[in-house]
Design an enzyme around this catalytic site. Structure first.
Site, PDB file in Angstrom:
ATOM      1  N   GLY A  13       0.774  -1.246   0.000  1.00 45.52           N
ATOM      2  CA  GLY A  13       0.000   0.000   0.000  1.00 45.52           C
ATOM      3  C   GLY A  13       0.798   1.285   0.000  1.00 45.52           C
ATOM      4  CB  SER A  19       1.453   5.876   1.320  1.00 47.99           C
ATOM      5  OG  SER A  19       1.131   6.100  -0.028  1.00 47.99           O
ATOM      6  CB  ILE A  20      -1.157   5.284   6.169  1.00 48.70           C
ATOM      7  CG1 ILE A  20      -1.987   6.552   6.422  1.00 48.70           C
ATOM      8  CG2 ILE A  20      -1.043   4.448   7.439  1.00 48.70           C
ATOM      9  CD1 ILE A  20      -3.420   6.313   6.825  1.00 48.70           C
ATOM     10  CG  ASP A  64      -4.723  -5.917  -8.924  1.00 47.14           C
ATOM     11  OD1 ASP A  64      -5.375  -6.004  -7.848  1.00 47.14           O
ATOM     12  OD2 ASP A  64      -5.218  -5.523  -9.994  1.00 47.14           O
ATOM     13  CB  VAL A  65      -4.557  -7.145  -3.094  1.00 48.97           C
ATOM     14  CG1 VAL A  65      -3.229  -6.684  -2.537  1.00 48.97           C
ATOM     15  CG2 VAL A  65      -5.563  -6.001  -3.161  1.00 48.97           C
ATOM     16  CB  ILE A  92      -4.609  -2.202   0.234  1.00 49.39           C
ATOM     17  CG1 ILE A  92      -3.163  -2.240  -0.251  1.00 49.39           C
ATOM     18  CG2 ILE A  92      -5.575  -2.452  -0.902  1.00 49.39           C
ATOM     19  CD1 ILE A  92      -2.765  -3.599  -0.758  1.00 49.39           C
ATOM     20  CE1 TYR A 157     -13.383   6.270   4.418  1.00 51.89           C
ATOM     21  CE2 TYR A 157     -14.527   4.740   5.853  1.00 51.89           C
ATOM     22  CZ  TYR A 157     -13.377   5.156   5.224  1.00 51.89           C
ATOM     23  OH  TYR A 157     -12.216   4.445   5.405  1.00 51.89           O
ATOM     24  CE  LYS A 164     -10.538   1.359   5.333  1.00 44.94           C
ATOM     25  NZ  LYS A 164      -9.296   0.659   4.962  1.00 44.94           N
ATOM     26  CG  LEU A 196      -3.141   9.272  -4.675  1.00 45.98           C
ATOM     27  CD1 LEU A 196      -2.698  10.669  -5.077  1.00 45.98           C
ATOM     28  CD2 LEU A 196      -2.170   8.229  -5.258  1.00 45.98           C
TER      29      LEU A 196
HETATM   30  P1  NAP Z   1      -2.778   5.758  -0.324  1.00 42.25           P
HETATM   31  O1  NAP Z   1      -1.449   6.338  -0.080  1.00 42.25           O
HETATM   32  O2  NAP Z   1      -3.512   6.179  -1.557  1.00 42.25           O
HETATM   33  O3  NAP Z   1      -2.673   4.172  -0.225  1.00 42.25           O
HETATM   34  C1  NAP Z   1      -3.674   3.306  -0.698  1.00 42.25           C
HETATM   35  C2  NAP Z   1      -2.973   2.174  -1.366  1.00 42.25           C
HETATM   36  O4  NAP Z   1      -3.882   1.121  -1.756  1.00 42.25           O
HETATM   37  C3  NAP Z   1      -2.277   2.639  -2.653  1.00 42.25           C
HETATM   38  O5  NAP Z   1      -0.930   2.218  -2.630  1.00 42.25           O
HETATM   39  C4  NAP Z   1      -3.073   1.904  -3.714  1.00 42.25           C
HETATM   40  O6  NAP Z   1      -2.384   1.675  -4.914  1.00 42.25           O
HETATM   41  C5  NAP Z   1      -3.408   0.634  -2.996  1.00 42.25           C
HETATM   42  N1  NAP Z   1      -4.349  -0.196  -3.755  1.00 42.25           N
HETATM   43  C6  NAP Z   1      -5.594   0.121  -4.183  1.00 42.25           C
HETATM   44  N2  NAP Z   1      -6.116  -0.895  -4.895  1.00 42.25           N
HETATM   45  C7  NAP Z   1      -5.176  -1.892  -4.898  1.00 42.25           C
HETATM   46  C8  NAP Z   1      -5.101  -3.197  -5.464  1.00 42.25           C
HETATM   47  N3  NAP Z   1      -6.104  -3.731  -6.180  1.00 42.25           N
HETATM   48  N4  NAP Z   1      -3.974  -3.927  -5.273  1.00 42.25           N
HETATM   49  C9  NAP Z   1      -2.933  -3.423  -4.579  1.00 42.25           C
HETATM   50  N5  NAP Z   1      -2.940  -2.202  -4.026  1.00 42.25           N
HETATM   51  C10 NAP Z   1      -4.048  -1.430  -4.184  1.00 42.25           C
HETATM   52  O7  NAP Z   1      -3.785   6.128   0.890  1.00 42.25           O
HETATM   53  P2  NAP Z   1      -3.717   5.878   2.471  1.00 42.25           P
HETATM   54  O8  NAP Z   1      -4.627   6.893   3.037  1.00 42.25           O
HETATM   55  O9  NAP Z   1      -2.326   5.784   2.934  1.00 42.25           O
HETATM   56  O10 NAP Z   1      -4.452   4.471   2.629  1.00 42.25           O
HETATM   57  C11 NAP Z   1      -3.860   3.349   3.273  1.00 42.25           C
HETATM   58  C12 NAP Z   1      -4.876   2.662   4.170  1.00 42.25           C
HETATM   59  O11 NAP Z   1      -5.161   3.501   5.290  1.00 42.25           O
HETATM   60  C13 NAP Z   1      -6.209   2.350   3.498  1.00 42.25           C
HETATM   61  O12 NAP Z   1      -6.685   1.118   3.980  1.00 42.25           O
HETATM   62  C14 NAP Z   1      -7.085   3.479   4.025  1.00 42.25           C
HETATM   63  O13 NAP Z   1      -8.463   3.173   4.004  1.00 42.25           O
HETATM   64  C15 NAP Z   1      -6.564   3.566   5.448  1.00 42.25           C
HETATM   65  N6  NAP Z   1      -6.901   4.794   6.185  1.00 42.25           N
HETATM   66  C16 NAP Z   1      -6.668   6.015   5.642  1.00 42.25           C
HETATM   67  C17 NAP Z   1      -6.999   7.156   6.361  1.00 42.25           C
HETATM   68  C18 NAP Z   1      -6.760   8.519   5.780  1.00 42.25           C
HETATM   69  O14 NAP Z   1      -7.366   9.483   6.259  1.00 42.25           O
HETATM   70  N7  NAP Z   1      -5.891   8.659   4.787  1.00 42.25           N
HETATM   71  C19 NAP Z   1      -7.552   7.039   7.647  1.00 42.25           C
HETATM   72  C20 NAP Z   1      -7.765   5.782   8.179  1.00 42.25           C
HETATM   73  C21 NAP Z   1      -7.444   4.657   7.443  1.00 42.25           C
HETATM   74  P3  NAP Z   1      -2.874   2.528  -6.226  1.00 42.25           P
HETATM   75  O15 NAP Z   1      -2.625   3.956  -5.908  1.00 42.25           O
HETATM   76  O16 NAP Z   1      -2.057   1.968  -7.329  1.00 42.25           O
HETATM   77  O17 NAP Z   1      -4.338   2.246  -6.407  1.00 42.25           O
END
Ligand code: NAP
Length: 257
Positions: A13, A19-20, A64-65, A92, A157, A164, A196
């Site tokens: 991810g 990214s987190i 790709d998961v 992810i 959301y 989730k 993102l």
């Molecule tokens: P992010 O940087 O956009 O990371 C999301 C990742 O998921 C990206 O690397 C994306 O790759 C990947 N992904 C999506 N579809 C996929 C697939 N089919 N196979 C493999 N990888 C895939 O955003 P983020 O906010 O850090 O998100 C990481 C996690 O934290 C997620 O579970 C999100 O729900 C959770 N979260 C986020 C927040 C927040 O406010 N940002 C808060 C709580 C929890 P691509 O870009 O190539 O699609």
């Protein structure tokens, strides 16, 4: 002595430096863990490779998961390149843009399926593929990323909140299932972070501001704080914790009004 020296982990991810998953990677690597990474699609390969190259000896695989073949070959490569596995980080999520904009009642069958496949089922698939390696290491830790929108309704959301909720329930079922193998499965429920994926949610900027104003700590969470929690969960310090959802949200979730 580094807390995680001699341990190895894989992180799913990382899209960019915001990214987190990258925040978690920096913290785990800082604690001495050797890491492998995956990226989805050629589009992101170069930017993810630039980041991972800053860590010592960190292999990068396409995955790709939603593809069982990709998942299989990723863990075969981990076995070949790292030789062991102690931790798996699932960071992810994906939903179609239209399902994060309109009314929740309008969510179509395909949009619902895609959100759950990528954001929740993938945890089950990745964990299953990791089990033989984790078991061989004498046990290990799996971490998933979630958000409060699984528990309460967050505007915009929509289907992601439902996915989730499924992810969090999967954490509990996996934890119960795999406890006997000394594999612990937990989730971090993070407050909003400007990434993102987050920018795909309508009204996200307002959400960030609202959280910072309302949270008991009076601010938004930092990537470092999510990373430090991941280090704790992976480490022997959390050896008695499994099936848990830990909120790292500056206290926002304790408020009723
Ligand atoms: P992010 O940087 O956009 O990371 C999301 C990742 O998921 C990206 O690397 C994306 O790759 C990947 N992904 C999506 N579809 C996929 C697939 N089919 N196979 C493999 N990888 C895939 O955003 P983020 O906010 O850090 O998100 C990481 C996690 O934290 C997620 O579970 C999100 O729900 C959770 N979260 C986020 C927040 C927040 O406010 N940002 C808060 C709580 C929890 P691509 O870009 O190539 O699609």
């Amino acid at each position: 002595m580094s807390l995680l020296a001699g341990k190895a982990g894989i992180i799913f991810g990382v899209a960019n430096k915001r990214s987190i998953a990258w925040g978690i990677a920096r913290a785990l690597a800082g604690a001495g863990m050797r890491l492998a990474f995956t990226y989805q699609g050629e589009r992101l390969k170069e930017s993810v490779a630039e980041l991972t190259a800053t860590l010592p000896d960190a292999p990068l695989y396409p995955c790709d998961v939603t593809s069982d073949d990709d998942v299989r070959s990723t863990f075969a490569a981990v076995e070949r390149d790292l030789g062991r596995l102690d931790a798996l980080v699932h960071s992810i999520a994906y939903a179609q843009r239209e399902d994060l904009e309109g009314e929740f009642v309008a969510t179509g069958r395909e949009g619902f399926r895609i959100a759950h496949d990528v954001s929740a089922y993938s945890l089950v698939a990745l964990t299953r593929a990791a089990v033989p390696l984790l078991e061989r290491a004498g046990g290990g830790a799996v971490i998933a990323m979630t958000y409060y929108g699984a528990e309460k309704v967050a505007p915009g959301y929509n289907v992601m909140g439902v996915a989730k909720a499924s992810l969090e329930a999967s954490v509990r079922y996996l934890a119960a299932n795999l406890g006997a193998k000394r594999i612990r499965v937990n989730a971090i429920s993070a407050g909003p972070v400007n990434t993102l994926a987050a920018r795909g949610i309508r009204g996200f900027t307002g959400m960030l501001q609202h959280h910072a104003e309302r949270a008991p700590l009076g601010r938004n969470v930092e990537l470092r704080e999510i990373g430090d929690t991941a280090v704790f969960l992976v480490s022997p310090m959390a050896s008695g914790i499994t099936g848990e959802v830990i909120h790292v949200d500056c206290g926002y979730h304790i408020l009723a009004v």
